[in-house]
Design an enzyme around this catalytic site. Structure first.
Site, PDB file in Angstrom:
ATOM      1  N   CYS A  76       0.870  -1.174   0.000  1.00  0.00           N
ATOM      2  CA  CYS A  76       0.000   0.000   0.000  1.00  0.00           C
ATOM      3  C   CYS A  76       0.907   1.224   0.000  1.00  0.00           C
ATOM      4  O   CYS A  76       1.718   1.392   0.921  1.00  0.00           O
ATOM      5  CB  CYS A  76      -0.867  -0.036   1.254  1.00  0.00           C
ATOM      6  SG  CYS A  76      -1.905   1.408   1.508  1.00  0.00           S
ATOM      7  N   CYS A 187      -1.034   3.848  -6.589  1.00  0.00           N
ATOM      8  CA  CYS A 187      -1.844   3.246  -5.534  1.00  0.00           C
ATOM      9  C   CYS A 187      -2.100   1.817  -5.984  1.00  0.00           C
ATOM     10  O   CYS A 187      -2.382   1.588  -7.172  1.00  0.00           O
ATOM     11  CB  CYS A 187      -3.163   4.001  -5.384  1.00  0.00           C
ATOM     12  SG  CYS A 187      -4.409   3.126  -4.411  1.00  0.00           S
TER      13      CYS A 187
HETATM   14  N1  DGL Z   1      -3.851   0.571  -1.938  1.00  0.00           N
HETATM   15  C1  DGL Z   1      -3.626   1.792  -1.198  1.00  0.00           C
HETATM   16  C2  DGL Z   1      -2.421   2.546  -1.770  1.00  0.00           C
HETATM   17  O1  DGL Z   1      -1.635   1.954  -2.466  1.00  0.00           O
HETATM   18  C3  DGL Z   1      -4.923   2.541  -1.128  1.00  0.00           C
HETATM   19  C4  DGL Z   1      -4.959   3.553  -0.062  1.00  0.00           C
HETATM   20  C5  DGL Z   1      -6.324   3.862   0.461  1.00  0.00           C
HETATM   21  O2  DGL Z   1      -6.886   3.015   1.169  1.00  0.00           O
HETATM   22  O3  DGL Z   1      -6.788   4.980   0.221  1.00  0.00           O
HETATM   23  O4  DGL Z   1      -2.213   3.699  -1.505  1.00  0.00           O
END
Ligand code: DGL
Length: 267
Positions: A76, A187
């Site tokens: 993440c 993301c």
């Molecule tokens: N998958 C997360 C990232 O790479 C998402 C973040 C979120 O929950 O807003 O930033």
């Protein structure tokens, strides 16, 4: 910390996005077992305060460590930018990788056009992101595209093109022009929207030549390197590994949705 080669490799994300990194890791390390924890009860992380994201990330990491893992991927970008520094201090012996927007690879292949970076507002606000731009972005046109709310489409399995077009028109469209060369998907949820982003660019901007770049393969490779360095990598066992997925959401479908994303053909 007791690390054993037979333990699984831990993965965490605010929800289902980290599966895009997990699937690369499974391809690269097919004999490993993986334990994935999606914190969908608290998604999105990307519009929360830094302290709150740290608290949530520490909690998930503790759950994984209590289960027994030999390595960890913070799959993440948002959790990485908020918490990875502290996690390295807290668990100095654990092979640990984070993920950051793939600006470096985008610049390495740049032909001089504009590079757009789609990411959560939180990732874009962080010092880590500014450093990344300072380190690699000098002399290049790199533009941040904050994508508040885009994570929700993936969490809810909403891949309907018309709905997504409405979102892209508002949040991405204003940044796309004839000099746009590539888009970094900063993301881990966004790689699941690749086909939708391509379709939007094709129909609304008549562009089929914009590269979509993400850091999932690079992160999985770095994880493999870190495990190998500590002699914790399983090779030539002759046994395929397996993936176990946990999720904090009370919606029991989230685990099933996670496996669906893991097995979804790449687009
Ligand atoms: N998958 C997360 C990232 O790479 C998402 C973040 C979120 O929950 O807003 O930033």
């Amino acid at each position: 910390m007791n690390l054993d080669i037979n333990m699984p490799i831990g993965f965490m994300d605010s929800g289902l996005g980290g599966i895009s990194v997990l699937r690369e890791a499974v391809k690269l390390m097919p004999e490993e077992n993986f334990l994935y924890y999606g914190d969908s009860a608290n998604v999105p992380y990307g519009n929360k305060k830094r302290e709150e994201i740290k608290r949530l990330t520490f909690h998930v990491v503790e759950i994984l460590i209590n289960q027994g893992i030999k390595g960890l991927a913070i799959a993440c970008n948002t959790a990485t930018s908020a918490a990875v520094k502290d996690l390295r201090l807290m668990y100095p012996d654990l092979p640990l990788v984070g993920i950051e927007p793939a600006i470096k690879p985008a610049i390495e292949q740049s032909m001089g056009g504009t590079i757009l970076v789609m990411a959560t507002p939180m990732t874009i606000r962080q010092e880590k992101f500014r450093h990344l731009l300072e380190q690699y972005g000098q002399g290049h046109d790199v533009v941040s595209v904050p994508c508040d709310g885009l994570v929700g489409f993936v969490e809810n399995g909403m891949f309907d093109q018309d709905l997504l077009d409405v979102y892209f028109r508002k949040h991405l469209g204003p940044f796309v022009n004839s000099s746009t060369e590539s888009i970094v998907l900063g993301c881990t949820h966004y790689p699941f929207l690749k086909a939708n982003i391509r379709e939007y660019l094709r129909t609304e901007h008549h562009r089929e030549d914009i590269d979509l770049i993400d850091g999932s393969y690079g992160t999985a490779k770095e994880l493999r390197r870190r495990l190998a360095e500590k002699n914790l990598l399983k090779i030539n066992t002759g046994w395929p590994g397996h993936v176990e997925i946990l999720n904090s959401s009370s919606d029991t479908d989230m685990v099933e949705k996670s496996y669906e994303l893991l097995n979804r053909p790449e687009l």
